[in-house]
Design an enzyme around this catalytic site. Structure first.
Site, PDB file in Angstrom:
ATOM      1  N   HIS A  34       7.228  -7.614  -2.128  1.00 55.85           N
ATOM      2  CA  HIS A  34       6.653  -7.202  -1.311  1.00 55.85           C
ATOM      3  C   HIS A  34       7.542  -6.748   0.400  1.00 55.85           C
ATOM      4  O   HIS A  34       7.764  -7.213   1.268  1.00 55.85           O
ATOM      5  CB  HIS A  34       5.461  -6.876  -0.589  1.00 55.85           C
ATOM      6  CG  HIS A  34       3.959  -6.149  -1.088  1.00 55.85           C
ATOM      7  ND1 HIS A  34       4.757  -5.288  -1.740  1.00 55.85           N
ATOM      8  CD2 HIS A  34       3.061  -6.881  -1.954  1.00 55.85           C
ATOM      9  CE1 HIS A  34       3.857  -4.546  -2.614  1.00 55.85           C
ATOM     10  NE2 HIS A  34       2.832  -5.486  -2.583  1.00 55.85           N
ATOM     11  N   SER A  57      -5.004   2.353   4.405  1.00 58.02           N
ATOM     12  CA  SER A  57      -4.786   1.797   2.829  1.00 58.02           C
ATOM     13  C   SER A  57      -4.930   0.236   3.160  1.00 58.02           C
ATOM     14  O   SER A  57      -5.999  -0.451   2.241  1.00 58.02           O
ATOM     15  CB  SER A  57      -3.942   2.336   2.131  1.00 58.02           C
ATOM     16  OG  SER A  57      -4.171   1.735   1.220  1.00 58.02           O
ATOM     17  N   LYS A  65       0.747  -1.504   0.239  1.00 61.37           N
ATOM     18  CA  LYS A  65      -0.200  -0.182  -0.190  1.00 61.37           C
ATOM     19  C   LYS A  65       1.311   1.051  -0.379  1.00 61.37           C
ATOM     20  O   LYS A  65       0.306   3.130   0.271  1.00 61.37           O
ATOM     21  CB  LYS A  65      -1.408   0.088   1.282  1.00 61.37           C
ATOM     22  CG  LYS A  65      -1.876  -1.168   1.065  1.00 61.37           C
ATOM     23  CD  LYS A  65      -1.683  -1.876  -0.218  1.00 61.37           C
ATOM     24  CE  LYS A  65      -3.145  -1.294  -0.888  1.00 61.37           C
ATOM     25  NZ  LYS A  65      -3.754  -1.786  -2.224  1.00 61.37           N
TER      26      LYS A  65
HETATM   27  P1  A3P Z   1      -5.400   4.110  -0.627  1.00 59.74           P
HETATM   28  O1  A3P Z   1      -5.727   3.285  -0.501  1.00 59.74           O
HETATM   29  O2  A3P Z   1      -5.208   5.175  -0.010  1.00 59.74           O
HETATM   30  O3  A3P Z   1      -5.599   5.120  -1.485  1.00 59.74           O
HETATM   31  P2  A3P Z   1       0.073  -0.360  -3.688  1.00 59.74           P
HETATM   32  O4  A3P Z   1      -0.428   0.356  -4.850  1.00 59.74           O
HETATM   33  O5  A3P Z   1       1.367  -0.362  -3.048  1.00 59.74           O
HETATM   34  O6  A3P Z   1      -1.164  -1.593  -3.054  1.00 59.74           O
HETATM   35  O7  A3P Z   1      -0.900   1.646  -3.104  1.00 59.74           O
HETATM   36  C1  A3P Z   1      -2.192   1.489  -3.328  1.00 59.74           C
HETATM   37  C2  A3P Z   1      -2.192   2.968  -2.633  1.00 59.74           C
HETATM   38  O8  A3P Z   1      -1.605   4.015  -3.239  1.00 59.74           O
HETATM   39  C3  A3P Z   1      -3.814   3.401  -2.357  1.00 59.74           C
HETATM   40  O9  A3P Z   1      -4.096   4.112  -2.029  1.00 59.74           O
HETATM   41  C4  A3P Z   1      -3.990   3.808  -3.800  1.00 59.74           C
HETATM   42  O10 A3P Z   1      -5.475   5.154  -4.055  1.00 59.74           O
HETATM   43  C5  A3P Z   1      -2.929   4.912  -3.905  1.00 59.74           C
HETATM   44  N1  A3P Z   1      -2.697   5.385  -5.370  1.00 59.74           N
HETATM   45  C6  A3P Z   1      -2.375   4.547  -6.506  1.00 59.74           C
HETATM   46  N2  A3P Z   1      -2.439   5.316  -7.372  1.00 59.74           N
HETATM   47  C7  A3P Z   1      -1.651   6.239  -7.254  1.00 59.74           C
HETATM   48  C8  A3P Z   1      -1.818   7.537  -8.338  1.00 59.74           C
HETATM   49  N3  A3P Z   1      -1.632   8.109  -9.552  1.00 59.74           N
HETATM   50  N4  A3P Z   1      -1.709   9.290  -6.825  1.00 59.74           N
HETATM   51  C9  A3P Z   1      -2.181   9.162  -6.016  1.00 59.74           C
HETATM   52  N5  A3P Z   1      -2.309   8.123  -4.607  1.00 59.74           N
HETATM   53  C10 A3P Z   1      -1.790   6.358  -6.188  1.00 59.74           C
END
Ligand code: A3P
Length: 296
Positions: free
Chosen positions: A110, A140, A48
């Protein structure tokens, strides 16, 4: 509803001192013996932290000009395979990686630093670690575990937060993960350590840092296109990157592209949870100079 027939959710168990599920440990020997190429690029995160965001940035920087059709038809999780994943019914991360014919390979993991296959250190290939503040990571992760049917049951928010503090999450303790990688970075020149909060604050600045770390001379025009494509709202509407092709995600429960903000933790933590969390955090993070921002 295109959800496939799903097995019961997996349970956590202790794996060499780290909480894991079988989906990320069943292929252990192949993962540990994974043969790295010097030009491979590893993106490593605690779940996340913005893995998908940075994966997409890297994919666009390397391949968007060469093969525009890749962007329209190949899901991001096939372009950037997940090293340790091993689930019935899908090709394992290692097998996906060995099938790739485009280089450099961009690899997602991860794993905490002590579990990284030794070939990465032998080949000195480039590693980008992305970290995100603990509070937003916990929030998240909570919503992610609600909607991802191959993660353990999250339970309610307050019990989830307790488990987060105890490190009883898939891929273990956030505290140990971010610190382990931070400490490794002090001696390993092949690691770039980025922060989600910095990416939110100034995407262009971080994009430039990425390019210079990777030795890429991207044109102003390419960078402009990448910046546009990786905006939260644009990614949210892009089926190849927003998780909608992922059969184990139930986006009716919570979308994969959820909020994309710094500070959403304020909408989840009670005053008491926040005080308890801060106190525990100080104890766990007292011997490190690693600093996070929880607001911008
Ligand atoms: P949130 O759940 O706080 O919205 P991962 O890819 O490591 O699983 O992380 C997911 C998190 O990154 C999510 O956070 C997601 O919305 C956020 N995220 C993905 N793309 C993004 C972007 N372009 N800008 C900002 N946040 C982003």
């Amino acid at each position: 509803n295109n959800m496939m027939e799903l097995p019961p959710r997996p349970t956590l168990f202790d794996f060499h001192g780290v909480s894991m599920t079988k989906y990320f440990t069943d292929n252990w020997d192949s993962v540990q013996n994974f043969k790295v190429r010097p030009d491979d690029i590893l993106i490593a995160t605690y779940p996340k932290a913005g893995t998908t965001w940075v994966s997409y940035i890297l994919d666009l920087l390397h391949f968007s000009q060469m093969s525009p059709e890749r962007q329209e038809s190949v899901p991001l999780h096939d372009r950037v395979p997940f090293l340790e994943i091993h689930m019935p019914g899908i090709t394992s991360g290692v097998d996906e990686l060995n099938k790739l014919t485009t280089f450099p390979r961009i690899i997602k993991t991860h794993l905490p630093v002590q579990f990284i296959p030794k070939s990465f250190w032998e080949e000195n290939s480039k590693i980008i670690y992305v970290a995100r503040n603990a509070k937003d990571s916990a929030v998240s992760y909570f919503h992610f575990d609600r909607m991802n049917m191959v993660q353990p049951e999250p339970g309610d928010w307050s019990s989830f937060l307790q488990r987060f503090m105890e490190g009883k999450m898939v891929f273990g303790s956030w505290y140990e993960h971010v610190r382990g990688w931070w400490e490794k970075k002090q001696t390993a020149s092949n690691i770039l350590y980025l922060f989600y909060e910095d990416l939110i604050e100034d995407t262009e600045r971080e994009l430039n840092r990425l390019c210079s770390f990777l030795g890429l001379s991207a044109t102003t025009e390419l960078k402009r296109q990448v910046m546009e494509k990786v905006l939260f709202d644009n990614m949210k509407h892009n089926k190849m990157v927003n998780g909608s092709v992922d059969e184990v995600f139930d986006s009716k429960i919570s979308p994969f592209m959820r909020k994309g903000k710094v500070g959403d933790w304020k909408n989840h933590f009670t005053v008491q949870q926040n005080e308890q969390f801060d106190e525990d955090y100080k104890r766990k993070m007292k011997n490190t100079d690693l600093q996070f921002r929880t607001v911008l």
